[in-house]
Design a protein around this motif. Sequence first.
Motif, PDB file in Angstrom:
ATOM      1  N   GLY A  78     -45.996  90.322  -9.585  1.00 31.88           N
ATOM      2  CA  GLY A  78     -46.903  89.313 -10.459  1.00 31.88           C
ATOM      3  C   GLY A  78     -46.115  88.393 -12.014  1.00 31.88           C
ATOM      4  N   VAL A  79     -44.708  88.834 -12.610  1.00 33.78           N
ATOM      5  CA  VAL A  79     -44.181  88.654 -13.412  1.00 33.78           C
ATOM      6  C   VAL A  79     -43.453  87.824 -13.226  1.00 33.78           C
ATOM      7  N   LEU A 125     -41.030  97.078 -19.066  1.00 33.26           N
ATOM      8  CA  LEU A 125     -40.956  95.216 -19.924  1.00 33.26           C
ATOM      9  C   LEU A 125     -42.075  94.687 -18.954  1.00 33.26           C
ATOM     10  N   LEU A 126     -42.770  95.563 -18.880  1.00 34.09           N
ATOM     11  CA  LEU A 126     -44.237  94.665 -18.585  1.00 34.09           C
ATOM     12  C   LEU A 126     -45.407  94.946 -19.589  1.00 34.09           C
ATOM     13  N   GLU A 127     -45.516  95.633 -19.700  1.00 33.11           N
ATOM     14  CA  GLU A 127     -45.602  96.230 -21.176  1.00 33.11           C
ATOM     15  C   GLU A 127     -45.901  95.131 -22.315  1.00 33.11           C
ATOM     16  N   VAL A 162     -43.704  91.999 -21.456  1.00 32.01           N
ATOM     17  CA  VAL A 162     -44.183  90.839 -21.125  1.00 32.01           C
ATOM     18  C   VAL A 162     -45.824  90.666 -21.877  1.00 32.01           C
ATOM     19  N   ALA A 163     -46.639  91.705 -21.134  1.00 30.24           N
ATOM     20  CA  ALA A 163     -48.410  91.864 -21.623  1.00 30.24           C
ATOM     21  C   ALA A 163     -48.912  91.092 -23.074  1.00 30.24           C
ATOM     22  N   GLU A 164     -47.393  91.727 -24.004  1.00 28.87           N
ATOM     23  CA  GLU A 164     -47.908  91.929 -25.202  1.00 28.87           C
ATOM     24  C   GLU A 164     -47.774  90.527 -25.638  1.00 28.87           C
ATOM     25  N   GLY A 165     -46.214  89.385 -25.499  1.00 29.07           N
ATOM     26  CA  GLY A 165     -46.337  88.088 -25.561  1.00 29.07           C
ATOM     27  C   GLY A 165     -47.814  87.728 -24.832  1.00 29.07           C
TER      28      GLY A 165
END
Length: 227
Positions: free
Chosen positions: A58-59, A215-217, A219-222
């Motif tokens: 999904g990213v 990496l997913l974390e 992206v979620a933070e961003g």
Amino acid sequence: VHRTKVRVVEGVLDANDTIAAANRADFDREGVTVVNLMSAPGAGKTALLERVLGTLDGVRAAVLEGDVQGSLDADRLASLHVPVTQLNTDPGFGGECHLDANMVRSALGDVPLAETDLLVIENVGNLVCPAEFKVGEDARVMVSSVTEGEDKPLKYPLMFRTCDLVLVNKIDLLEHLDYDLDLFLHHLDAVHPGVPRMLVSARTGEGVAQWRDWLLERVAEGAGAPA
Ligand SMILES: Nc1nc2c(ncn2[C@@H]2O[C@H](COP(=O)(O)OP(=O)(O)OP(=O)(O)O)[C@@H](O)[C@H]2O)c(=O)[nH]1
Ligand SMILES: [Mg+2]
């Protein structure tokens, strides 16, 4: 003479920071999380990208490949169906041993920022120069492979001190080496106490899921941060 030289170097880094801030503004506007991936030549940056890029459910990822010459790494990533932009430092940037903010800026027109959630910039393989140049990244990830020896944090402290995550790669080879992992981690903590670290192998895939989650974390933070 020495003082003049210091001032020139500071001036270059100030100019770099200004352009890095412009890159940062572009990334923020488009909602892109940017990781600057660094290591010595051959530590496994591209191999780890080959492993992780297909698992970022999904990213939308994109890669900017920094190399002195050629497109070997970009070609390796082509089958992953992720947009890859090649950035060569030779010719054009004098064969530089690192990417700087201006080089990255020159390539941004070819990166589909509006359709990207995560941009990984694979820096030129080098443990010294890339650490000195911000390119506008959110996070710095460095790869240190077990074939490089336990002393590297002590010999190249800036790289280890300025990164947000250390991937200790090629752990599948540990049984064949006299590398002392505890000693490496001791040296790592001496220059960057407590920096997050993960033991990984691009060969077997061990630890790669943990890196994916990291990496997913990011992206979620961003995505949650105000643009
Ligand atoms: N055994 C083993 N070999 C690995 C591993 N990761 C990478 N390699 C090998 O190490 C070599 C270099 O890997 P690359 O992925 O090209 O390294 P790199 O950091 O991208 O190299 P440059 O872009 O040239 O700086 C290749 O032959 C890889 O197959 C690993 O985890 N285990
Ligand atoms: Mg590579």
